[in-house]
Design an enzyme around this catalytic site. Structure first.
Site, PDB file in Angstrom:
ATOM      1  N   ASP A 141       4.777  -2.449   9.402  1.00 25.07           N
ATOM      2  CA  ASP A 141       3.182  -2.532   9.679  1.00 25.07           C
ATOM      3  C   ASP A 141       2.859  -3.821   9.973  1.00 25.07           C
ATOM      4  OD1 ASP A 141       3.732  -3.341   7.028  1.00 25.07           O
ATOM      5  OD2 ASP A 141       2.291  -1.913   6.256  1.00 25.07           O
ATOM      6  N   GLU A 153      10.442  -8.816  -1.653  1.00 22.69           N
ATOM      7  CA  GLU A 153       9.730  -9.824  -0.749  1.00 22.69           C
ATOM      8  C   GLU A 153       9.140 -10.690  -1.738  1.00 22.69           C
ATOM      9  OE1 GLU A 153       7.303  -8.214   2.243  1.00 22.69           O
ATOM     10  OE2 GLU A 153       6.507 -10.364   2.823  1.00 22.69           O
TER      11      GLU A 153
HETATM   12  O1  KIV Z   1       6.125  -4.739   7.886  1.00 25.78           O
HETATM   13  C1  KIV Z   1       7.079  -5.657   7.808  1.00 25.78           C
HETATM   14  O2  KIV Z   1       7.343  -6.224   8.763  1.00 25.78           O
HETATM   15  C2  KIV Z   1       7.737  -5.634   6.496  1.00 25.78           C
HETATM   16  C3  KIV Z   1       9.019  -6.569   6.222  1.00 25.78           C
HETATM   17  C4  KIV Z   1       8.554  -7.726   6.133  1.00 25.78           C
HETATM   18  C5  KIV Z   1       9.839  -6.240   5.135  1.00 25.78           C
HETATM   19  O3  KIV Z   1       7.518  -4.801   5.519  1.00 25.78           O
END
Ligand code: KIV
Length: 269
Positions: free
Chosen positions: A46, A184
């Site tokens: 997202d 994260e």
């Molecule tokens: O939406 C995204 O790019 C993510 C990653 C950073 C893990 O959730």
């Protein structure tokens, strides 16, 4: 390089100490390039809201937006495991919504979905999705859909009690049936503890080198992002390269240096 990557392959890679390489992709060419480079997991994140659509946060992203990008990425992906992000409000409101929205992503070609957090509601959603055969990747730590609750993009797991809570959350998503978990922006030492205690693979971003794998955002590692971030490394400077190329194109058009006869057509007299 092994054949088609599945959720089972990722479990085997953890068992064998082989690092898992994951990357976001949002369209057909980025998927083709990531797949050809041997990336193991492609995530239609997202983060498409920030990187491709210019929003400040991921909150405005809808299931329809993910579906649109997922369909293009699906056409460019052969080997990698294809994971689709479940956007804000698509899994936290009711279990029925979660299953229905995850099902739509799977019908569009995702091989797994990703959800953020480990609240009781999210755990119920994970259980229900796994219960009907949808593999779920969990996501803990600095989960961007909760950015306003965190009060900014800040390191998570700063205190001993926050660290214990994250460890418990990681165990909870594993017990609920998630096949892997993204960690994260948490301290590397905490990511290491979680990785050692879980059977399922951990995939870090800003979580140090001890996770079972790493995920990064396409625009960040290729130098397409305007900003630079501590958790990333720019392996190319495509923003600068594209700007130079476009300036050169504009100059040559204005100075009648392009097109030349080589790029022009004529009919025989
Ligand atoms: O939406 C995204 O790019 C993510 C990653 C950073 C893990 O959730």
């Amino acid at each position: 390089m092994p054949d088609k990557i599945t959720t089972r392959t990722l479990q085997q890679m953890k068992a064998q100490g082989q690092r898992i390489v994951a990357l976001t992709a949002y369209d057909f060419p980025s998927a083709q390039l990531a797949d050809a480079a041997g990336v193991d997991v492609i995530l239609v994140g997202d983060s498409v809201g920030n990187t491709m659509l210019g929003y400040e946060t991921t909150l405005p992203v809808s299931v329809e937006t993910i579906l649109h990008h997922l369909q293009a990425v699906r056409r460019g992906t052969r080997r990698a495991l294809l994971v689709a992000d479940m956007p804000f409000l698509s899994y936290g409101v009711s279990v029925e919504d979660a299953v229905y929205n995850a099902g739509a992503l799977m019908q569009a070609g995702a091989e797994a979905v990703k959800v953020e957090g480990a609240s009781p509601r999210v755990l119920d959603a994970i259980r229900a999705m796994v219960g009907i055969g949808i593999p779920v990747m969990a996501h803990l730590g600095l989960t961007p859909q909760s950015i306003h609750q965190f009060g900014g993009y800040r390191l998570q797991g700063r205190t001993a009690s926050e660290q214990e809570a994250l460890l418990e959350a990681a165990q909870a998503v594993q017990e609920t049936g998630a096949f892997s978990v993204v960690l994260e922006v948490i301290p590397a030492s905490l990511a290491r503890r979680i990785t050692e205690q879980l059977r399922i693979p951990t995939i870090g971003i800003g979580a140090g080198v001890h996770c079972d794998g790493e995920i990064q955002v396409w625009h960040d590692i290729l130098g397409l992002s305007e900003q630079t971030y501590k958790h990333t490394r720019r392996y190319a400077e495509l923003r600068a390269a594209i700007t130079d190329a476009l300036r050169q194109y504009a100059d040559e058009v204005r100075q009648r240096q392009f097109p030349t006869p080589a790029q022009s057509f004529e009919v025989d007299k």
